[in-house]
Motif scaffolding. Structure first.
Motif, PDB file in Angstrom:
ATOM      1  N   THR A  49       8.863 -13.684   5.290  1.00 52.23           N
ATOM      2  CA  THR A  49       9.754 -13.878   5.987  1.00 52.23           C
ATOM      3  C   THR A  49       9.378 -12.084   6.671  1.00 52.23           C
ATOM      4  N   LEU A  50      10.112 -10.886   7.210  1.00 49.71           N
ATOM      5  CA  LEU A  50      10.045 -10.248   7.241  1.00 49.71           C
ATOM      6  C   LEU A  50      10.312  -8.597   7.599  1.00 49.71           C
ATOM      7  N   GLY A  51      10.339  -7.685   7.411  1.00 49.49           N
ATOM      8  CA  GLY A  51      10.754  -6.588   7.304  1.00 49.49           C
ATOM      9  C   GLY A  51      10.683  -5.550   7.704  1.00 49.49           C
ATOM     10  N   SER A  52      11.054  -3.867   7.207  1.00 49.64           N
ATOM     11  CA  SER A  52      10.964  -2.919   8.645  1.00 49.64           C
ATOM     12  C   SER A  52      10.424  -1.838   7.600  1.00 49.64           C
ATOM     13  N   GLN A  53       9.683  -0.355   8.075  1.00 43.27           N
ATOM     14  CA  GLN A  53       9.822   1.157   7.749  1.00 43.27           C
ATOM     15  C   GLN A  53      10.332   1.600   8.330  1.00 43.27           C
ATOM     16  N   GLY A  54      10.734   1.074   9.864  1.00 42.61           N
ATOM     17  CA  GLY A  54      11.952   1.988  10.519  1.00 42.61           C
ATOM     18  C   GLY A  54      11.161   2.036  11.705  1.00 42.61           C
ATOM     19  N   LEU A  55      11.480   3.162  12.984  1.00 41.72           N
ATOM     20  CA  LEU A  55      10.233   3.202  13.717  1.00 41.72           C
ATOM     21  C   LEU A  55       9.387   4.293  13.158  1.00 41.72           C
ATOM     22  N   ARG A  56       7.606   4.673  14.234  1.00 36.35           N
ATOM     23  CA  ARG A  56       6.795   5.096  14.415  1.00 36.35           C
ATOM     24  C   ARG A  56       7.275   6.852  15.504  1.00 36.35           C
ATOM     25  N   ASN A  57       6.691   7.568  14.894  1.00 37.26           N
ATOM     26  CA  ASN A  57       6.694   8.930  15.188  1.00 37.26           C
ATOM     27  C   ASN A  57       5.480   9.572  14.932  1.00 37.26           C
ATOM     28  N   LEU A  58       5.317  10.355  16.336  1.00 39.40           N
ATOM     29  CA  LEU A  58       4.250  10.874  16.152  1.00 39.40           C
ATOM     30  C   LEU A  58       3.910  12.611  15.176  1.00 39.40           C
ATOM     31  N   TYR A  59       3.438  12.386  14.868  1.00 35.19           N
ATOM     32  CA  TYR A  59       2.725  13.766  13.937  1.00 35.19           C
ATOM     33  C   TYR A  59       1.527  14.368  13.990  1.00 35.19           C
ATOM     34  N   CYS A  60       2.004  15.901  14.018  1.00 38.16           N
ATOM     35  CA  CYS A  60       0.259  16.643  14.061  1.00 38.16           C
ATOM     36  C   CYS A  60       0.826  18.164  13.748  1.00 38.16           C
ATOM     37  N   LYS A  61      -0.234  18.704  14.231  1.00 38.39           N
ATOM     38  CA  LYS A  61      -0.069  20.583  14.150  1.00 38.39           C
ATOM     39  C   LYS A  61       0.512  20.886  15.170  1.00 38.39           C
ATOM     40  N   ALA A 115      17.940  -3.159   7.021  1.00 36.59           N
ATOM     41  CA  ALA A 115      19.218  -2.149   6.912  1.00 36.59           C
ATOM     42  C   ALA A 115      18.701  -1.309   6.554  1.00 36.59           C
ATOM     43  N   LYS A 116      18.464  -1.489   4.935  1.00 36.62           N
ATOM     44  CA  LYS A 116      17.600  -0.294   4.318  1.00 36.62           C
ATOM     45  C   LYS A 116      16.716   0.687   4.475  1.00 36.62           C
ATOM     46  N   ALA A 117      16.156   0.462   4.921  1.00 34.17           N
ATOM     47  CA  ALA A 117      14.302   0.500   5.503  1.00 34.17           C
ATOM     48  C   ALA A 117      15.503   1.744   6.245  1.00 34.17           C
ATOM     49  N   PHE A 118      15.919   1.518   7.237  1.00 32.65           N
ATOM     50  CA  PHE A 118      16.404   2.262   8.466  1.00 32.65           C
ATOM     51  C   PHE A 118      17.665   3.674   7.680  1.00 32.65           C
ATOM     52  N   ASP A 155       0.742  -1.159   0.353  1.00 32.62           N
ATOM     53  CA  ASP A 155       0.076  -0.148  -0.109  1.00 32.62           C
ATOM     54  C   ASP A 155       0.699   1.143  -0.548  1.00 32.62           C
ATOM     55  N   GLN A 156       1.774   1.055   0.211  1.00 31.92           N
ATOM     56  CA  GLN A 156       3.032   2.809   0.002  1.00 31.92           C
ATOM     57  C   GLN A 156       3.784   2.479  -1.260  1.00 31.92           C
ATOM     58  N   PRO A 157       4.245   4.035  -2.188  1.00 29.12           N
ATOM     59  CA  PRO A 157       4.689   4.142  -2.975  1.00 29.12           C
ATOM     60  C   PRO A 157       5.884   3.001  -3.404  1.00 29.12           C
ATOM     61  N   ARG A 158       6.202   3.400  -4.521  1.00 28.13           N
ATOM     62  CA  ARG A 158       6.760   1.709  -5.173  1.00 28.13           C
ATOM     63  C   ARG A 158       8.310   2.519  -4.359  1.00 28.13           C
ATOM     64  N   THR A 159       8.332   4.137  -4.243  1.00 25.69           N
ATOM     65  CA  THR A 159       9.941   4.200  -3.836  1.00 25.69           C
ATOM     66  C   THR A 159      10.206   4.047  -2.191  1.00 25.69           C
ATOM     67  N   SER A 160       9.143   3.568  -1.534  1.00 25.62           N
ATOM     68  CA  SER A 160       9.435   3.605  -0.184  1.00 25.62           C
ATOM     69  C   SER A 160      10.297   1.953   0.585  1.00 25.62           C
ATOM     70  N   ALA A 161      10.252   1.577   1.238  1.00 25.18           N
ATOM     71  CA  ALA A 161      10.691   0.577   1.597  1.00 25.18           C
ATOM     72  C   ALA A 161      10.321  -0.864   1.835  1.00 25.18           C
ATOM     73  N   TYR A 162       8.663  -0.773   1.087  1.00 29.53           N
ATOM     74  CA  TYR A 162       8.319  -1.717   0.784  1.00 29.53           C
ATOM     75  C   TYR A 162       9.031  -2.161  -1.070  1.00 29.53           C
ATOM     76  N   GLY A 163       8.734  -0.689  -1.509  1.00 33.75           N
ATOM     77  CA  GLY A 163       9.118  -1.381  -2.767  1.00 33.75           C
ATOM     78  C   GLY A 163      10.661  -1.988  -3.030  1.00 33.75           C
ATOM     79  N   TYR A 164      11.091  -1.032  -1.780  1.00 29.51           N
ATOM     80  CA  TYR A 164      12.684  -1.968  -2.400  1.00 29.51           C
ATOM     81  C   TYR A 164      12.808  -3.099  -1.564  1.00 29.51           C
TER      82      TYR A 164
END
Length: 328
Positions: free
Chosen positions: A142-154, A269-272, A31-40
């Motif tokens: 197998t398993l993969g990653s998209q890093g760690l999650r942070n909170l974002y707001c206004k 590792a690439k995701a991070f 569900d992410q863009p091709r240029t994301s860690a999913y795409g990689y």
């Protein structure tokens, strides 16, 4: 033409036909863009599978939720309508609730620890056993990653007090539904594709994800402050449809699993690495990245919940939590 030459010709045609009949093209959705860690990860897996199979097994990618949300693609991979799917472990809890153990907050002690956990053979095996115990129609590779999650707001989330009564979009898991209200937040569920508009209109005030996802989906336009909480790992899991898996020969299964194993060795590792690059780009664009968040309040609330939730989820979750904590 003598009989020997006729037989040789027929044999050659038979071999050629057999080889072409073995060629397979598979659908691969995320569900992410091709240029994301999913795409990689999808690119790496597809290329490696093609190499191992000498061009007989290929994947056609459908990024950006072209074939549905993560919950929808999980259902489609189980019914055999999609061949491969890469989804978050959090969303995979819709088909195996124990997967929520990977969404427990503050069990990953930073990027290096997360990469070590995701590539640990014991962890990968335990996760595979966990999915096999419950999931019908799909097989974990197998398993993969998209890093760690942070909170974002206004607004800035400097500490736990700042999130009280804030409407936060979270993934629909027991883990999220327990932890965020414990911090005092109000939770809202919605498909990922609706987050931008919901932040824009105020349906939600805050969301959470990694730098790369935040940047590629331009969420900074409607939530321009990212508070670095690193509260949760953005883990992912690669599934193959049982319909596909059962139709493969032993050699083809080996190619598929090897391609997945090789992806696992490099993708986290690439995701991070991508996360670092995305953060630098965001800062250059003027997005405020709030470091120095006081995590102590969040950690104090989440600590006793970790074991309780794992126990509630089931024995596989308890085992996996122990393995995560044991990785040095």
């Amino acid at each position: 033409m003598n009989i020997v030459r006729v037989l040789a010709l027929c044999a050659g045609l038979s071999v050629a036909f057999g080889a072409s009949a073995q060629k397979k093209d598979f659908s691969f959705a995320y569900d992410q863009p091709r240029t994301s860690a999913y795409g990689y990860g999808a690119d790496f897996f597809g290329k490696r599978l093609e190499e191992l199979s000498k061009g007989t097994l290929k994947t056609n990618q459908y990024p950006g939720a072209q074939l549905g949300t993560e919950a929808q693609t999980l259902q489609k991979v189980q019914t055999g309508d999609i061949d491969f799917v890469l989804v978050s472990t959090a969303n995979s809890s819709t088909i195996q609730p124990e997967a929520g153990v990977f969404s427990l907050h503050f069990i990953f002690r930073g990027p290096e620890h997360a990469v070590k956990v995701l590539t640990d053979p014991k962890v990968v095996t335990a996760m595979r056993e966990m999915y096999a115990a419950k999931v019908k129609g799909a097989h974990m590779l197998t398993l993969g990653s998209q890093g760690l999650r942070n909170l974002y707001c206004k607004k800035e989330i400097k500490n736990i007090a700042a999130i009280k009564n804030v409407k936060v979009r979270v993934q629909a898991t027991v883990t999220e539904d327990t932890l965020f209200p414990a911090y005092g937040a109000q939770i809202v569920h919605m498909p990922f594709g609706e987050v931008y508009t919901s932040l824009q209109t105020g349906v939600v005030e805050c969301a959470e994800n990694g730098y790369t996802v935040y940047m590629l989906n331009k969420h900074y336009e409607v939530a321009p402050i990212m508070s670095v909480t690193e509260h949760e790992a953005n883990n992912s899991v690669l599934f193959v449809s049982d319909k596909v898996w059962s139709g493969l020969s032993a050699e083809q299964k080996k190619w598929v699993q090897t391609a997945a194993d090789d992806m696992n060795k490099v993708q986290p590792a690439k995701a991070f690495e991508m996360e670092k690059e995305s953060r630098a780009k965001l800062e250059k664009m003027g997005v405020k990245i709030l470091t120095g968040v006081d995590k102590s309040g969040f950690e104090k609330v989440s600590a006793p919940i970790q074991d309780k939730l794992a126990n509630d989820l089931g024995p596989n979750a308890v085992k996996i939590l122990g393995l995560v904590r044991g990785v040095k």
